[in-house]
Enzyme design. Sequence first.
Site, PDB file in Angstrom:
ATOM      1  NE  ARG A 103     -15.762   0.871  -8.434  1.00 17.74           N
ATOM      2  CZ  ARG A 103     -15.778   2.015  -7.750  1.00 17.74           C
ATOM      3  NH1 ARG A 103     -15.389   2.020  -6.491  1.00 17.74           N
ATOM      4  NH2 ARG A 103     -16.171   3.141  -8.310  1.00 17.74           N
ATOM      5  CG  HIS A 130     -18.711   3.519  -1.593  1.00 19.46           C
ATOM      6  ND1 HIS A 130     -17.716   2.578  -1.378  1.00 19.46           N
ATOM      7  CD2 HIS A 130     -18.170   4.433  -2.453  1.00 19.46           C
ATOM      8  CE1 HIS A 130     -16.648   2.902  -2.068  1.00 19.46           C
ATOM      9  NE2 HIS A 130     -16.890   4.029  -2.730  1.00 19.46           N
ATOM     10  CD  GLN A 133     -15.406   7.767  -0.296  1.00 22.21           C
ATOM     11  OE1 GLN A 133     -14.866   7.286  -1.290  1.00 22.21           O
ATOM     12  NE2 GLN A 133     -14.851   8.763   0.402  1.00 22.21           N
ATOM     13  CG  ASP A 221     -21.347  10.884  -5.170  1.00 22.03           C
ATOM     14  OD1 ASP A 221     -20.393  11.139  -5.939  1.00 22.03           O
ATOM     15  OD2 ASP A 221     -21.751   9.738  -4.959  1.00 22.03           O
ATOM     16  CB  CYS A 259     -16.839   9.737  -2.612  1.00 16.63           C
ATOM     17  SG  CYS A 259     -18.116   9.730  -3.891  1.00 16.63           S
ATOM     18  NE  ARG A 287     -12.294   4.302  -0.213  1.00 15.80           N
ATOM     19  CZ  ARG A 287     -12.789   4.114  -1.433  1.00 15.80           C
ATOM     20  NH1 ARG A 287     -13.141   5.155  -2.188  1.00 15.80           N
ATOM     21  NH2 ARG A 287     -12.954   2.897  -1.915  1.00 15.80           N
TER      22      ARG A 287
END
Length: 302
Positions: A103, A130, A133, A221, A259, A287
């Site tokens: 990450r 991502h 996700q 988001d 998310c 996830r």
Amino acid sequence: MRHFLDIRDQSGETLQGILDHAAEMKAALKSGASTAQPLAGKSVAMIFEKPSTRTRVSFEVGISQLGGTPLMLSSSDLQIGRGESIEDTARVLSRYVDAITIRCFDHATLTTLAESATVPVINALTARSHPCQIMADLQTMIERHGSLVGQTVTWIGDGNNVAASWIEAAARFGFHLRIACPDGYAPDAELLAWARGEGADVVLYDDATAAVADSQTIVTDVWVSMGDDEGTRAQDFQNFQVNEELMAAAAGDAIFMHCLPAWRGMEVTAGVIDGPQSVVFDEAENRLHAQKAVLAWCVGGN
């Protein structure tokens, strides 16, 4: 060797197979049935340049459930924090572990790591994309509305890294994608051109209400992502809040996804994210399952 760097790198058939496996593993875990452990005797390094709740915990627990050993490493734990190259870090870790998740801020860090590593590398988030996700989001959509083909998804807000992975997914799964964002915040034009060239139905809107009409999934988001300058974003995005009125304009069975972490009162109201249409915690749980399936594909060869 199988890396999982971006949605666009894999075929729709491969990605659907991963999602099918995720659903199988979730069902097995819920039922208490014994499951295969494709990571038994294997170790996975987890490199984090950014703080994390869901990504770190879901990967760490998932690796353990698959029989592997997770090794959590912040950039301050590694010599890259003192100037050692990504290339050398990749070569060294490849001698010790069976896979690497990372990450990081710069997408080039991910790709350089993958080019130099001799073990699978998994994108746990970069500034550009991502994919893990989105795999969890797609699993959530399937649970609620069935096959992804022909579904309509509306993204509201910044054309950021998560939006980019949604665009790639639209090109691989055959759902309709609408993106509503203020002027100056549209997704990368080159990415849009690529997706449309792959046959994706992606349409940009400057009006959020028009974008959600008959949409079955509404996604947003935060307005200010980690590392972004807040600047005038609060003002720029004020007409792109997901609120009760906006959800009422969507399909009757529409779900809301985010998310997380979320800022109630900014990109989404408390009434929506805590209301009956919200599936954000199902999404967060997935996830774990989606990433286990990615790990099993990358490392276990499933």
